[in-house]
Design a protein around this motif. Structure first.
Motif, PDB file in Angstrom:
ATOM      1  N   ASN A   1       0.821  -1.203   0.000  1.00 39.72           N
ATOM      2  CA  ASN A   1       0.000   0.000   0.000  1.00 39.72           C
ATOM      3  C   ASN A   1       0.862   1.263   0.000  1.00 39.72           C
ATOM      4  N   ILE A   2       1.916   1.245   0.803  1.00 40.03           N
ATOM      5  CA  ILE A   2       2.760   2.432   0.936  1.00 40.03           C
ATOM      6  C   ILE A   2       3.520   2.724  -0.352  1.00 40.03           C
ATOM      7  N   THR A   3       4.030   1.695  -0.993  1.00 37.35           N
ATOM      8  CA  THR A   3       4.882   1.911  -2.167  1.00 37.35           C
ATOM      9  C   THR A   3       4.093   2.213  -3.438  1.00 37.35           C
ATOM     10  N   LEU A   4       2.791   2.030  -3.435  1.00 36.91           N
ATOM     11  CA  LEU A   4       2.006   2.190  -4.661  1.00 36.91           C
ATOM     12  C   LEU A   4       2.226   3.543  -5.345  1.00 36.91           C
ATOM     13  N   PRO A   5       2.150   4.690  -4.640  1.00 40.58           N
ATOM     14  CA  PRO A   5       2.384   5.965  -5.335  1.00 40.58           C
ATOM     15  C   PRO A   5       3.786   6.071  -5.934  1.00 40.58           C
ATOM     16  N   ALA A   6       4.783   5.465  -5.282  1.00 32.40           N
ATOM     17  CA  ALA A   6       6.150   5.501  -5.815  1.00 32.40           C
ATOM     18  C   ALA A   6       6.254   4.680  -7.095  1.00 32.40           C
ATOM     19  N   LEU A   7       5.597   3.529  -7.121  1.00 30.18           N
ATOM     20  CA  LEU A   7       5.637   2.689  -8.316  1.00 30.18           C
ATOM     21  C   LEU A   7       4.885   3.357  -9.462  1.00 30.18           C
ATOM     22  N   ILE A   8       3.784   4.033  -9.152  1.00 28.39           N
ATOM     23  CA  ILE A   8       3.056   4.780 -10.179  1.00 28.39           C
ATOM     24  C   ILE A   8       3.957   5.853 -10.779  1.00 28.39           C
ATOM     25  N   ALA A   9       4.813   6.436  -9.940  1.00 27.19           N
ATOM     26  CA  ALA A   9       5.746   7.470 -10.403  1.00 27.19           C
ATOM     27  C   ALA A   9       6.943   6.885 -11.148  1.00 27.19           C
ATOM     28  N   GLY A  10       7.009   5.555 -11.239  1.00 25.38           N
ATOM     29  CA  GLY A  10       8.094   4.918 -11.974  1.00 25.38           C
ATOM     30  C   GLY A  10       9.373   4.757 -11.192  1.00 25.38           C
ATOM     31  N   LYS A  11       9.291   4.826  -9.867  1.00 22.72           N
ATOM     32  CA  LYS A  11      10.483   4.707  -9.045  1.00 22.72           C
ATOM     33  C   LYS A  11      10.876   3.238  -8.856  1.00 22.72           C
TER      34      LYS A  11
ATOM     35  N   ALA B   1       9.764   2.653   2.306  1.00 28.48           N
ATOM     36  CA  ALA B   1       8.553   2.289   3.036  1.00 28.48           C
ATOM     37  C   ALA B   1       8.893   1.671   4.385  1.00 28.48           C
ATOM     38  N   ARG B   2       9.909   0.839   4.428  1.00 28.96           N
ATOM     39  CA  ARG B   2      10.325   0.217   5.702  1.00 28.96           C
ATOM     40  C   ARG B   2      10.858   1.275   6.665  1.00 28.96           C
ATOM     41  N   TYR B   3      11.577   2.250   6.125  1.00 30.19           N
ATOM     42  CA  TYR B   3      12.064   3.342   6.977  1.00 30.19           C
ATOM     43  C   TYR B   3      10.890   4.122   7.574  1.00 30.19           C
ATOM     44  N   LEU B   4       9.889   4.417   6.751  1.00 31.22           N
ATOM     45  CA  LEU B   4       8.724   5.154   7.237  1.00 31.22           C
ATOM     46  C   LEU B   4       7.965   4.346   8.279  1.00 31.22           C
ATOM     47  N   LEU B   5       7.795   3.052   8.028  1.00 30.27           N
ATOM     48  CA  LEU B   5       7.111   2.207   9.005  1.00 30.27           C
ATOM     49  C   LEU B   5       7.873   2.160  10.322  1.00 30.27           C
ATOM     50  N   SER B   6       9.194   2.117  10.244  1.00 26.62           N
ATOM     51  CA  SER B   6      10.006   2.125  11.456  1.00 26.62           C
ATOM     52  C   SER B   6       9.839   3.452  12.193  1.00 26.62           C
ATOM     53  N   PHE B   7       9.859   4.558  11.457  1.00 28.58           N
ATOM     54  CA  PHE B   7       9.675   5.876  12.067  1.00 28.58           C
ATOM     55  C   PHE B   7       8.309   5.966  12.739  1.00 28.58           C
ATOM     56  N   LEU B   8       7.312   5.334  12.124  1.00 20.67           N
ATOM     57  CA  LEU B   8       5.949   5.357  12.655  1.00 20.67           C
ATOM     58  C   LEU B   8       5.688   4.227  13.653  1.00 20.67           C
ATOM     59  N   GLN B   9       6.753   3.500  14.010  1.00 22.57           N
ATOM     60  CA  GLN B   9       6.682   2.425  14.992  1.00 22.57           C
ATOM     61  C   GLN B   9       5.755   1.293  14.543  1.00 22.57           C
ATOM     62  N   LEU B  10       5.859   0.960  13.264  1.00 24.57           N
ATOM     63  CA  LEU B  10       5.053  -0.123  12.698  1.00 24.57           C
ATOM     64  C   LEU B  10       5.930  -1.127  11.950  1.00 24.57           C
ATOM     65  N   ASN B  11       7.204  -1.216  12.325  1.00 22.53           N
ATOM     66  CA  ASN B  11       8.100  -2.088  11.574  1.00 22.53           C
ATOM     67  C   ASN B  11       7.753  -3.565  11.700  1.00 22.53           C
ATOM     68  N   ASN B  12       6.876  -3.920  12.636  1.00 21.35           N
ATOM     69  CA  ASN B  12       6.440  -5.316  12.759  1.00 21.35           C
ATOM     70  C   ASN B  12       5.122  -5.564  12.038  1.00 21.35           C
ATOM     71  N   ARG B  13       4.696  -4.618  11.184  1.00 19.75           N
ATOM     72  CA  ARG B  13       3.425  -4.741  10.469  1.00 19.75           C
ATOM     73  C   ARG B  13       3.607  -4.699   8.958  1.00 19.75           C
ATOM     74  N   GLU B  14       4.824  -4.930   8.502  1.00 22.69           N
ATOM     75  CA  GLU B  14       5.129  -4.776   7.082  1.00 22.69           C
ATOM     76  C   GLU B  14       4.253  -5.628   6.176  1.00 22.69           C
ATOM     77  N   THR B  15       4.006  -6.874   6.569  1.00 21.08           N
ATOM     78  CA  THR B  15       3.288  -7.805   5.689  1.00 21.08           C
ATOM     79  C   THR B  15       1.825  -7.969   6.087  1.00 21.08           C
ATOM     80  N   HIS B  16       1.348  -7.140   7.009  1.00 22.20           N
ATOM     81  CA  HIS B  16      -0.045  -7.224   7.438  1.00 22.20           C
ATOM     82  C   HIS B  16      -0.953  -6.474   6.457  1.00 22.20           C
ATOM     83  N   LYS B  17      -2.089  -7.073   6.153  1.00 24.06           N
ATOM     84  CA  LYS B  17      -3.087  -6.410   5.319  1.00 24.06           C
ATOM     85  C   LYS B  17      -3.988  -5.539   6.197  1.00 24.06           C
TER      86      LYS B  17
END
Length: 216
Positions: A99-109, A118-134
């Protein structure tokens, strides 16, 4: 950073915005407040380029939105603007990283670099243990943090948030209040927030008060 001049918007015979002039500085956390029907969300959508005014112009980072074609506008929005909505708007079939990377992929990154960000942002937001959760496996507060990470993935100049605490309990509301200012200090973005939450509004650098389609 954002300049709006003479913004008018009507739907049929209903005049929602009646000539809005405002300026928002780079790095500000600004709240737009007012009673229901004042035109807050309509103004936010126009400032965020999701809707067009019937009259007037919005200038973001010295770019006149009025002068952009639809294709140019979509690219400008993707590169410069992030959005956070009341009900997250996460895609249920995708996990947090996707979900997080979708806008970056749309931009061709690059996919790998986007996932690293995305992992850095999740870590900053204290969600690094939720990476693969829907989304169905996340709490309301966690969903909103994933939505915020998605809004930040392309390093936008400005993040627009429409009632971002409206679906959260009081504890998560308080945490999100603090988070907006941490994000501003860390990433230097401008935040424009439509809210009925007076506590959040009072914490902002500035309140823009609306009534009956006007800025007071």
């Amino acid at each position: 950073m954002i300049s709006a001049r003479g913004i008018k918007k009507q739907f049929g015979d209903l005049q929602v915005l009646k000539g809005i002039d405002l300026d928002i500085n780079s790095g500000e956390v600004v709240s737009i407040v007012g009673p229901s029907g004042a035109g807050k969300t309509t103004l936010l959508q126009i400032l965020g380029t999701l809707d067009k005014p019937n009259a007037g112009d919005v200038i973001i980072n010295n770019t006149s939105i009025r002068d952009l074609s639809e294709k140019e506008l979509a690219q400008f929005r993707n590169e410069n603007i992030g959005f956070v909505f009341q009900f997250h708007q996460l895609l249920p079939e995708f996990n947090a990283i996707e979900n997080i990377t979708l806008p970056a992929l749309i931009a061709g990154k690059n996919k790998a670099k986007s996932e690293e960000k995305a992992r850095y942002l999740l870590s900053f937001l204290q969600l690094n243990n939720r990476e693969t959760h829907k989304p169905a496996e996340l709490s309301g507060g966690e969903k909103q943090r994933v939505a915020i990470a998605r809004a930040l993935i392309n390093n936008p100049a400005v993040v627009f948030a429409d009632e971002p605490t409206g679906s959260l309990d009081s504890q998560n509301q308080e945490e999100l209040h603090k988070l907006f200012f941490q994000l501003r200090d860390e990433f230097k973005q401008t935040f424009v927030i439509v809210t009925h939450d007076l506590h959040l509004a009072h914490l902002s650098d500035r309140e823009i008060k609306m009534k009956d389609g006007f800025v007071l």
